[in-house]
Design a protein around this motif. Structure first.
Motif: not given
Lengths: 243, 243
Positions: A84, A86-89, A92-93, A95-96, A99-100, A107, A109
């Motif tokens: 999946d 979003l399991i690895a940090t 997620v980073h 995506i952040l 976003k910025k 995403i 899954h």
């Protein structure tokens, strides 16, 4: 637009229809295969989606993510991820960061080790925090997972222990036993645990037994070790069918 | 042979290629849509696999599973399940019955609420035991989830709270507040929590805020409530982008 698409838990057939659809429409398709093991065939996947997949290294995704995001500002860029997305940090980073930079992210899954562990018969909702057994390195404290097991057991929760890359279950158990021996509390001694290898693949192996009896069992990676907490009788019955 | 195949987390495009392949080869395809919400179109799925899908009721899967297993002794029978097939205890129980009857079982995993909650930016590995908020009924103790939150918070873990069928987030929060008010310890008062609705669909909503400020917010089902534990600064940063 940036698409983060999960490849799912084993091979090229574990991606979802939605994932394939987005790949077909994308301008570029990349993949990273370092956050988790993937047993698939990239060429077969390329045939399915009708385009080339470029393999990224860790630094391309982490240090040089700017390039990927820059491209995603103008084009539809897919990053394929084992399991999946979003399991690895790391993701997620990513995506952040997107976003910025006002880059829209989609995403998709997929199946993951977090759900396939239910193949042991253990109930997903009873798992507590996950630990990772890391190969001891200089200056690196890898004992955190022992505290996680202790905390989870004290509340009757199961513990999923992920294993470092290139670590089979034998090495994982060795590290676990070494740390237990250094501590005063013996929470694992005599306990029945579960070893899993290549879950949901045709090579899957799941073994249930007393920690001492499993010592030396070297199931190939990717593998996990599970420390069951309080067992429901159905969980116990299921585990006992595993031999 | 019995095939348990996950439909994935939202609609008919969330099934894996492997899942579609097994459906195409199967003699009969059934589905159950009561263990979780599914936003897909069964007719579209029927077209994709080229055969009729028969919808089963709860009693067909639970009380009368004998029929399903009897058919699986001679034929290739698929049971389609919303989300991942092993999240609901019912299906793990079905596999155990099949094992006892010497019927081979193949499980095809898929995306699930257990992985899609990472869309909040909260790290999956930090979630503790899952609770379910149940509509209070006579003779039914539904306070277990409050103890789960307390246990998880005491170890810094996040808590995923699933909501009963037909329960929106407003009703879920009401029950949560009522139980908190009856207890002496105020673990939720003033705490910032997360409400999620229809995760990973085009109608997805994620809201982060103080429990008191979210009172009355009625996001449609399927929804979940998350009580974050100790936050990493990246988790905090991500949550704050959600508004």
């Amino acid at each position: 637009m940036l698409y983060l698409i999960g490849l799912g838990v084993w091979n090229e057939k574990d991606i979802s229809l939605r994932g394939v659809e987005f790949c077909k429409q994308a301008d570029s398709v990349y993949c990273e295969l370092y956050t988790a093991h993937w047993g698939g065939d990239l060429e077969k996947l390329e045939k399915m989606i009708g385009k080339k997949i470029r393999k990224l290294k860790r630094k391309d995704v982490e240090e040089e993510s700017g390039k990927l995001l820059e491209e995603a500002k103008k084009k539809d860029v897919v990053l394929l991820v084992p399991g999946d997305p979003l399991i690895a940090t790391t993701h997620v980073h990513l995506i952040l960061e997107a976003k910025k930079a006002n880059i829209p992210v989609e995403i998709v899954h997929s199946s993951s080790i977090y759900t396939t562990v239910a193949r042991t018969g253990l109930q997903i909702y009873k798992f507590g925090k996950t630990g990772t057994i890391i190969t001891p390195r200089k200056g690196y404290d890898s004992k955190g997972f022992y505290e996680i097991i202790r905390d989870n057991l004290s509340k009757g929760m199961h513990t999923l222990l992920l294993l470092d890359r290139d670590m089979g279950t034998r090495k994982g158990l060795e590290i676990l036993e070494r740390i237990e021996n250094r501590k005063r509390r013996k929470i694992l001694k005599g306990r029945r645990i579960v070893l899993c290898s290549r879950l949901s693949s045709e090579h899957e192996r799941i073994v249930y037994g007393r920690m001492e009896d499993l010592r030396g069992k070297d199931l190939p990676e990717p593998g996990v070790i599970i420390i069951p907490g309080k067992l429901h009788f159905l969980e116990k019955e299921f585990l006992e069918t595993l031999g």
